[in-house]
Write a protein that holds these residues in place. Sequence first.
Motif, PDB file in Angstrom:
ATOM      1  N   SER A  54       0.819  -1.200   0.000  1.00 41.81           N
ATOM      2  CA  SER A  54       0.000   0.000   0.000  1.00 41.81           C
ATOM      3  C   SER A  54       0.864   1.265   0.000  1.00 41.81           C
ATOM      4  N   THR A 102       2.396   1.716  -3.590  1.00 41.22           N
ATOM      5  CA  THR A 102       1.517   1.729  -4.759  1.00 41.22           C
ATOM      6  C   THR A 102       1.437   3.118  -5.378  1.00 41.22           C
ATOM      7  N   SER A 128      -0.975   4.830  -8.269  1.00 41.88           N
ATOM      8  CA  SER A 128      -2.090   4.670  -9.200  1.00 41.88           C
ATOM      9  C   SER A 128      -2.880   5.963  -9.243  1.00 41.88           C
ATOM     10  N   ARG A 169      -2.882   5.314  -3.135  1.00 42.19           N
ATOM     11  CA  ARG A 169      -2.159   4.168  -2.563  1.00 42.19           C
ATOM     12  C   ARG A 169      -3.087   3.234  -1.792  1.00 42.19           C
TER      13      ARG A 169
END
Length: 486
Positions: A77, A80, A82, A86
């Motif tokens: 997490s 991450t 994106s 996260r």
Amino acid sequence: MAPDLHYETPEKDRVPLTEKVIYGLGAFVNNILAAAIGGMSIVLNLGLGMNPALVGLLGALPRLIDAFTDPLMGYISDQTRSRWGRRRPYIFAGAILVSISFALLWQLPEGKSQDYYFWFFLIGSLVFYLFYTMFATPWVALGYELTPDYHERTRVMAVQNFMGQLAYLISPWFLWIMQHEGMFDNLASGAAGLAVAIAIAVTILGVLPAIFLRERYQDLATKEIEEATAGVSGLASQFRERTLDFFRGFAMTLRFSPFMKLCAATFLVFNGFMMVASFQSYIIIYYVFAGDQELGAEYAGWSGTVSAFGTFFVIFFISWLSTLIGKRRAFFVAIGVSMLGYALKWICYDPRYPLLLLLPAPLIAFGLGGLFTLMGSMIADVCDMDELQSHERREGMFGSIYWWVVKLGMAAALAIGGVLLNATGFDVALGGHQTEQALLLMRLFDIVVPLVFSGIAIWLIASYPITEQVAAEVRQSLEARRGSVS
């Protein structure tokens, strides 16, 4: 600077009440699942005849897997990148998957052997806890970054704890619901039906934090990740670097003394309670009501409900108190009052006056109510101090290891709890004719274990170093280094 000087919360650091409530819905989901998986397991013993020690083992073994999956999920997490952030993608998917796995876990076929039930439930639990981690770990981390303010963090945690406690208004009635003759044929079918209802609620409520909340440190974390991975090319090199980074981060977290004090204190308070949590129902049924399961379950439900209502008061009282005397001293008050409640059980669990058993409940509520209001706020302060040293935002790693320690302790607590119950000499076949020694030992364990554990927790937190002044100085240093106010 005077030690009693307090800082006011700037408007920009305040979290709107609607967002606090939405974050709190994640706590409701988290708590209803935790309460259900623990409280409904009594079906394995009373409904299907499994040995209490095996039931305790079923509660313990899946949590040992969390020793790996929790920190790994926290690291994933944290790392991450994106367009959705996260945390939020994992919260959304995890809420759906954990609901499905929970509903399936309790579809226990009747007439099977003890070994069959053991392996069915063990395998199902492993799948359930994997998706539980996928939801809960990013959700916890998200809460640590909702605000950078020392006091607003406590208010956020107070609201989320309040919302989470709504689960405990419902969960004490699970046993009564499952064995209600008008709704279900037996305990096993009651568990199956109840699990489906819980799964539907978890799906609907669990996705809301992913949809409506924002991640304050998403851009900062992305920049830190890009700087840390600059110059690392190739899949093999990236995998090796990420693996080493995971273990470095894990070791750094475990060496961070203020954080480990919080973990140890939570381990003691929460798992001192959990180790003998099932004893309360047994004592109420077999000591106070001489084996009357229906009446005992009703009073156990009322005791849980009184405790839940008491916790609502505790949450906001402790939140208010911490702004006056500090988080550490507020912790002493909360745990001290709960210890008084545990001691009163010896007097108030009396077959002659069954209503007295409700009296200790609101006092005991100070323990967990104060604990989970203060600990989340204190860990958010720890994350800031860690960033000052590590140059990383690692809420996921801290949150995951914190709850890993809790769940690891819970695994031991549930396993030991089953052994302790056997050690008392309790025999479900005896019904209301349990031996005097068994009832005495159950009562002693129910009181002494949480009293001793809570006392040690107070001793540990006495040396916790992050005061309001220290937290303010850390934030000022971070903002100066970032070149902007967060």
